[in-house]
Design an enzyme around this catalytic site. Structure first.
Site, PDB file in Angstrom:
ATOM      1  N   ASN A 276       0.792  -1.236   0.000  1.00 23.30           N
ATOM      2  CA  ASN A 276       0.000   0.000   0.000  1.00 23.30           C
ATOM      3  C   ASN A 276       0.824   1.286   0.000  1.00 23.30           C
ATOM      4  O   ASN A 276       0.418   2.279  -0.567  1.00 23.30           O
ATOM      5  CB  ASN A 276      -1.012  -0.005   1.137  1.00 23.30           C
ATOM      6  CG  ASN A 276      -0.364  -0.079   2.493  1.00 23.30           C
ATOM      7  OD1 ASN A 276       0.777  -0.534   2.613  1.00 23.30           O
ATOM      8  ND2 ASN A 276      -1.055   0.361   3.507  1.00 23.30           N
TER       9      ASN A 276
ATOM     10  N   PRO B 198      10.221  -5.810  -1.503  1.00 27.53           N
ATOM     11  CA  PRO B 198       8.916  -5.169  -1.613  1.00 27.53           C
ATOM     12  C   PRO B 198       7.837  -6.210  -1.906  1.00 27.53           C
ATOM     13  O   PRO B 198       8.159  -7.351  -2.268  1.00 27.53           O
ATOM     14  CB  PRO B 198       9.084  -4.217  -2.798  1.00 27.53           C
ATOM     15  CG  PRO B 198      10.257  -4.701  -3.565  1.00 27.53           C
ATOM     16  CD  PRO B 198      11.074  -5.609  -2.688  1.00 27.53           C
TER      17      PRO B 198
ATOM     18  N   GLU C  56       4.471  -4.838  11.722  1.00 25.96           N
ATOM     19  CA  GLU C  56       3.455  -3.796  11.528  1.00 25.96           C
ATOM     20  C   GLU C  56       2.315  -4.467  10.779  1.00 25.96           C
ATOM     21  O   GLU C  56       2.412  -4.685   9.580  1.00 25.96           O
ATOM     22  CB  GLU C  56       4.024  -2.643  10.687  1.00 25.96           C
ATOM     23  CG  GLU C  56       5.130  -1.873  11.341  1.00 25.96           C
ATOM     24  CD  GLU C  56       4.650  -1.058  12.518  1.00 25.96           C
ATOM     25  OE1 GLU C  56       3.425  -0.865  12.683  1.00 25.96           O
ATOM     26  OE2 GLU C  56       5.506  -0.633  13.304  1.00 25.96           O
TER      27      GLU C  56
ATOM     28  N   CYS D 185      -3.509   0.734   6.750  1.00 24.84           N
ATOM     29  CA  CYS D 185      -3.648  -0.204   7.872  1.00 24.84           C
ATOM     30  C   CYS D 185      -4.312   0.414   9.089  1.00 24.84           C
ATOM     31  O   CYS D 185      -5.074  -0.230   9.794  1.00 24.84           O
ATOM     32  CB  CYS D 185      -2.270  -0.711   8.264  1.00 24.84           C
ATOM     33  SG  CYS D 185      -1.104   0.643   8.525  1.00 24.84           S
TER      34      CYS D 185
ATOM     35  N   LYS E 124      -1.718  -5.866  20.682  1.00 26.60           N
ATOM     36  CA  LYS E 124      -2.506  -7.090  20.430  1.00 26.60           C
ATOM     37  C   LYS E 124      -2.060  -7.718  19.090  1.00 26.60           C
ATOM     38  O   LYS E 124      -0.873  -7.788  18.798  1.00 26.60           O
ATOM     39  CB  LYS E 124      -3.997  -6.770  20.503  1.00 26.60           C
ATOM     40  CG  LYS E 124      -4.360  -6.221  21.896  1.00 26.60           C
ATOM     41  CD  LYS E 124      -5.812  -6.159  22.291  1.00 26.60           C
ATOM     42  CE  LYS E 124      -6.861  -5.813  21.375  1.00 26.60           C
ATOM     43  NZ  LYS E 124      -8.151  -5.449  21.932  1.00 26.60           N
TER      44      LYS E 124
ATOM     45  N   GLU F  80       7.828   1.573  14.589  1.00 25.56           N
ATOM     46  CA  GLU F  80       8.627   2.243  13.570  1.00 25.56           C
ATOM     47  C   GLU F  80       8.574   3.732  13.873  1.00 25.56           C
ATOM     48  O   GLU F  80       7.697   4.199  14.605  1.00 25.56           O
ATOM     49  CB  GLU F  80       8.049   1.969  12.175  1.00 25.56           C
ATOM     50  CG  GLU F  80       8.150   0.503  11.818  1.00 25.56           C
ATOM     51  CD  GLU F  80       8.046   0.198  10.341  1.00 25.56           C
ATOM     52  OE1 GLU F  80       7.046   0.609   9.741  1.00 25.56           O
ATOM     53  OE2 GLU F  80       8.961  -0.470   9.804  1.00 25.56           O
TER      54      GLU F  80
HETATM   55  P1  NDP Z   1       0.898  -9.517   3.105  1.00 24.66           P
HETATM   56  O1  NDP Z   1       0.987  -9.958   4.517  1.00 24.66           O
HETATM   57  O2  NDP Z   1       0.163 -10.362   2.158  1.00 24.66           O
HETATM   58  O3  NDP Z   1       2.354  -9.306   2.492  1.00 24.66           O
HETATM   59  C1  NDP Z   1       3.302  -8.488   3.130  1.00 24.66           C
HETATM   60  C2  NDP Z   1       4.688  -8.852   2.623  1.00 24.66           C
HETATM   61  O4  NDP Z   1       5.078 -10.111   3.186  1.00 24.66           O
HETATM   62  C3  NDP Z   1       4.755  -9.038   1.125  1.00 24.66           C
HETATM   63  O5  NDP Z   1       6.004  -8.571   0.675  1.00 24.66           O
HETATM   64  C4  NDP Z   1       4.635 -10.526   0.977  1.00 24.66           C
HETATM   65  O6  NDP Z   1       5.151 -11.005  -0.226  1.00 24.66           O
HETATM   66  C5  NDP Z   1       5.440 -11.012   2.148  1.00 24.66           C
HETATM   67  N1  NDP Z   1       5.115 -12.350   2.623  1.00 24.66           N
HETATM   68  C6  NDP Z   1       3.955 -13.026   2.514  1.00 24.66           C
HETATM   69  N2  NDP Z   1       4.043 -14.215   3.143  1.00 24.66           N
HETATM   70  C7  NDP Z   1       5.290 -14.286   3.674  1.00 24.66           C
HETATM   71  C8  NDP Z   1       5.991 -15.260   4.445  1.00 24.66           C
HETATM   72  N3  NDP Z   1       5.431 -16.403   4.809  1.00 24.66           N
HETATM   73  N4  NDP Z   1       7.259 -15.000   4.815  1.00 24.66           N
HETATM   74  C9  NDP Z   1       7.855 -13.830   4.479  1.00 24.66           C
HETATM   75  N5  NDP Z   1       7.231 -12.873   3.738  1.00 24.66           N
HETATM   76  C10 NDP Z   1       5.975 -13.098   3.352  1.00 24.66           C
HETATM   77  O7  NDP Z   1       0.303  -8.033   3.163  1.00 24.66           O
HETATM   78  P2  NDP Z   1      -0.181  -7.134   1.955  1.00 24.66           P
HETATM   79  O8  NDP Z   1       0.981  -6.834   1.073  1.00 24.66           O
HETATM   80  O9  NDP Z   1      -1.396  -7.760   1.383  1.00 24.66           O
HETATM   81  O10 NDP Z   1      -0.553  -5.773   2.704  1.00 24.66           O
HETATM   82  C11 NDP Z   1      -1.760  -5.552   3.322  1.00 24.66           C
HETATM   83  C12 NDP Z   1      -1.668  -5.819   4.817  1.00 24.66           C
HETATM   84  O11 NDP Z   1      -0.603  -5.060   5.368  1.00 24.66           O
HETATM   85  C13 NDP Z   1      -2.899  -5.389   5.553  1.00 24.66           C
HETATM   86  O12 NDP Z   1      -3.246  -6.336   6.511  1.00 24.66           O
HETATM   87  C14 NDP Z   1      -2.468  -4.111   6.228  1.00 24.66           C
HETATM   88  O13 NDP Z   1      -3.218  -3.802   7.366  1.00 24.66           O
HETATM   89  C15 NDP Z   1      -1.053  -4.398   6.536  1.00 24.66           C
HETATM   90  N6  NDP Z   1      -0.330  -3.149   6.706  1.00 24.66           N
HETATM   91  C16 NDP Z   1       0.091  -2.813   7.967  1.00 24.66           C
HETATM   92  C17 NDP Z   1       0.711  -1.601   8.195  1.00 24.66           C
HETATM   93  C18 NDP Z   1       1.192  -1.228   9.562  1.00 24.66           C
HETATM   94  O14 NDP Z   1       2.071  -0.361   9.639  1.00 24.66           O
HETATM   95  N7  NDP Z   1       0.700  -1.789  10.625  1.00 24.66           N
HETATM   96  C19 NDP Z   1       0.916  -0.644   7.106  1.00 24.66           C
HETATM   97  C20 NDP Z   1       0.480  -1.121   5.828  1.00 24.66           C
HETATM   98  C21 NDP Z   1      -0.142  -2.332   5.651  1.00 24.66           C
HETATM   99  P3  NDP Z   1       4.242 -10.947  -1.574  1.00 24.66           P
HETATM  100  O15 NDP Z   1       3.154  -9.989  -1.411  1.00 24.66           O
HETATM  101  O16 NDP Z   1       5.191 -10.491  -2.556  1.00 24.66           O
HETATM  102  O17 NDP Z   1       3.775 -12.316  -1.769  1.00 24.66           O
END
Ligand code: NDP
Length: 697
Positions: free
Chosen positions: A362, A386, A459, A493, A664, A671
């Site tokens: 995002n 990424p 996060e 998020c 939680k 960060e």
């Molecule tokens: P994902 O959890 O699907 O993916 C996040 C990253 O982790 C991606 O680069 C993904 O790779 C990678 N990934 C997925 N599975 C694994 C694994 N088993 N081991 C290591 N890396 C892995 O999240 P999204 O990209 O769909 O983002 C949306 C989510 O992120 C929402 O839940 C949102 O709330 C959260 N978010 C939280 C924030 C915060 O600061 N708290 C800020 C922004 C978003 P790939 O996608 O390439 O498969």
């Protein structure tokens, strides 16, 4: 009447003139003959003025070298912007570096004078290193989308060496053997040949198919997922379905190589002072700002977010972050502990080593900055992956760091999906993972990291409450709810998607909310008037529309939106109208689960204790907001809300100075702010005895 030229501008012009005179002088009389007095005579100014601008001869030559090197960088950037495919981008680097003007006697001789001194003059060494890094990083990044990382590195080094060799040969022949055209053709043929050879064993195409500006996914809407091919990622614009880029996935060999390089570079980086590290980050912040428009456009094409957001927030907040940690780097320190007259103790705050960042889709560039800036400031190296859907701007950040003078290997971007992420989380050489992603991913990462006892910062997702009390300034509360639900099409998020409104003002709140939400402009993300852009993919859009359908089926009342937007060209992309549901209940799907789209649920409450209990009745704890004019109540309520990041009378503002993160199931660690330093350093405690050792033995 003439407008007076500002003083700064005059100074810049004077400096530029002196630099041009210096280049002339180098061409005419060489390095030894070029002195401050010489330059002053040629420019018809006093030697004192030259010294005022440049200090000494080294300072003057460094400035001249920087000007020449910047000139090439600007020409490369302009040519890169016109290049369509990675192969064309590689060619752009070759063409600019071997362009006829580089063989021009005047600039050529000046270059030669610099090369001759590079090993002896610190300032020149720095400029030369930055120049080399920039060229290598440009080449490597593009080659990596055609061939695996290790081969890309070595081919990039070979191309750079050939450019330098051809040029040096021409210079030594006094420009007799300077045939720019022949040199370029030769190098082009060499690169094509190598790409062909390297493609064979890996099955990757030598030159990937050119980008198709109008390719549309089979389903009729953009879905990056449908483009997955073994070993590559196809990057898609979710607003149009057009393919933006094809990238090679990094596997175990590439991750091993990246960790090895990072590990060597980190030791040297950690040995610098914080102030020295800060200077590099500061330069990177300036470069990001200078490239804001171009990078914002790239982010918009890759994420579907409106340009009015990316140009105001995504790149600049990343630059703010780099600047913040640039400033803080010199102040990272342990503490002194008084242990009485015979001893004292102190702690050293040391880097962790090689750390990894894994980003969500995002806020691709911002997330890469939020992770890399504190990591680098603390003396670590970072390998960053990424999200597969949005891999492009992290590569640009890698280039920016290289241009800013960050030594090779300290910030490396690897590409891939979850499997590549897992290679990082399970790697023995990596000491920490910082993930931004979903709760499920957070659990998987933590479990994988346990095997090597890595530190983790998570996060994760949220379903945050935004509480509007009866005495709130209504327009502010409505604005907060809109910002906290529809910015970035709701793909944020910390969004306050459960909007609790006091019973006595609910009708008025809904009325104003409906009017403002319905007037929001959904459209082409590149149009500066657009307020709501595309969702990230067709798959995600279907998920969001599924929630909307369930909201209706479970009895929530739709106030506005609730549908996909398909007018005209928007039909090719993933657009959903800002959606507001009223009459929601705590047990509905749209109220319990993270939607990550433009869907707001309004809930009614009657008193303070009740709303606090309901706000906390969730597994998440990322953020919360309170709108009220009673500040005592605001603080009382905030103190009881289970959330890591809270706002009083605003929503979703995340200044870099304030720690950000969840409690939680929304995450671990923080960060931003000074708090992030805790997560990128480890303490060493040292006991220092001042007297004799007393022992009973
Ligand atoms: P994902 O959890 O699907 O993916 C996040 C990253 O982790 C991606 O680069 C993904 O790779 C990678 N990934 C997925 N599975 C694994 C694994 N088993 N081991 C290591 N890396 C892995 O999240 P999204 O990209 O769909 O983002 C949306 C989510 O992120 C929402 O839940 C949102 O709330 C959260 N978010 C939280 C924030 C915060 O600061 N708290 C800020 C922004 C978003 P790939 O996608 O390439 O498969």
């Amino acid at each position: 009447m003439s407008i007076p030229v500002p003083r700064d501008e005059l100074e810049d012009t004077r400096r530029a003139q002196l630099i041009e005179v210096t280049i002339d002088s180098l061409a005419d009389v060489g390095y030894v003959g070029t002195t401050l007095a010489q330059i002053a005579r040629r420019a018809d100014v006093s030697p004192g003025l030259v010294a005022h601008y440049f200090g000494d001869k080294d300072g003057l030559l460094e400035a001249a070298f920087r000007t020449l090197s910047r000139g090439i960088a600007t020409r490369v950037r302009a040519k890169l912007a016109l290049a369509g495919t990675p192969r064309e981008r590689v060619q752009a680097v070759i063409d600019v570096n071997l362009a006829p003007e580089e063989f021009d006697r005047r600039t050529g001789t000046a270059w030669l004078a610099f090369w001759g001194q590079v090993l002896h003059v610190e300032g020149l060494k720095r400029v030369q290193a930055a120049y080399q890094r920039r060229m290598l990083s440009n080449l490597r990044n593009d080659l990596r989308s055609m061939i695996p990382g290790a081969e890309a590195r070595s081919l990039a080094a070979m191309i750079a060496a050939m450019i330098d060799g051809v040029w040096l040969r021409a210079a030594l022949s006094q420009w007799q053997e300077a045939d720019s055209g022949a040199a370029r053709s030769l190098l082009t043929a060499f690169v094509d040949g190598r790409l062909r050879d390297l493609a064979q064993p890996h099955g990757a195409p030598a030159a990937p198919a050119p980008r198709s500006a109008h390719a549309t996914p089979a389903a009729g809407a953009a879905d990056s997922g449908s483009y997955r091919a073994s070993g590559t990622i196809t990057v898609v614009n979710p607003a149009t379905g057009a393919v933006l880029e094809e990238l090679a996935v990094d596997g175990a060999a590439q991750i091993d190589a990246a960790v090895e390089e990072a590990s060597a570079a980190q030791k040297r980086w950690a040995a610098l002072t914080g102030a020295e590290r800060g200077r590099v980050l500061q330069r990177a912040a300036q470069l990001l700002r200078a490239r804001n428009t171009e990078l914002a456009e790239l982010e918009t094409r890759n994420t579907g977010k409106p340009i009015q957001e990316t140009v105001a927030v995504d790149v600049l907040s990343g630059a703010d972050c780099l600047e913040y940690y640039a400033g803080i780097a010199a102040g990272i320190a342990g503490e002194h502990i008084d242990l009485g007259p015979k001893a004292f103790g102190y702690t050293r705050r040391e880097p962790l080593g090689v750390v990894a960042g894994i980003g969500a889709w995002n806020y691709p560039l911002q997330i890469a900055c939020w992770k890399s800036a504190p990591a680098l400031a603390c003396g670590n190296a970072m390998i960053f992956k990424p999200a597969e859907l949005t891999p492009l701007t992290a590569l640009e950040l890698e280039r920016v760091f290289a241009e800013a003078g960050l030594p090779d290997g300290l910030f490396q971007v690897v590409q891939g999906r979850a499997e590549t992420g897992r290679l990082l989380t399970r790697h023995r050489g990596i000491r920490k993972i910082s993930l931004t992603g979903e709760v499920g991913t957070g659990k998987a990462v933590m479990a994988d990291a346990a095997a090597t006892l890595k530190q983790v910062t998570l996060e994760l997702g949220g379903k945050s409450p935004l509480i509007v009390f009866e005495d709130a300034k209504l327009d502010n509360a409505v604005a907060g709810a809109l910002l906290g639900n529809f910015y970035s099409a709701g793909e944020v998020c910390s969004n306050g998607t459960r909007v609790f409104v006091h019973r006595s003002i609910r009708a008025a709140f809904i009325e104003r909310l409906r009017a403002r939400a319905a007037a929001m402009r959904v459209g082409d993300p590149l149009d500066p008037r657009t307020q709501v852009g595309a969702l990230i993919s067709a798959g995600h859009m279907e998920k969001v529309l599924g929630f909307i359908a369930r909201g209706r089926a479970q009895g929530a009342r739709l106030i506005t939106g609730g549908h996909r937007v398909t007018e005209g060209e928007l039909g090719r992309g993933c657009f959903v109208a800002p959606t507001v549901f009223d009459h929601c209940h705590d047990d509905m799907d749209i109220v319990r689960r993270e939607i990550f789209g433009p869907v707001m649920s309004v809930l009614e409450f009657a008193d303070e204790d009740e709303v606090i209990a309901r706000a906390n009745a969730t597994e998440f704890g990322l953020a919360a907001g309170v709108f009220t004019n009673d500040l005592a109540r605001a603080h009382r309520v905030i103190a009881q809300l289970q959330a890591g990041t809270c706002w009083i009378n605003h929503y979703n503002i995340t200044p870099i100075e304030l720690p950000f993160g969840g409690v939680k199931m929304s995450g671990l660690g923080r960060e931003n702010g000074r708090a992030a330093l805790e997560h990128y350093t480890q303490l060493k405690s040292v006991y220092v005895a001042l007297g004799d050792v007393e022992s009973p033995y």
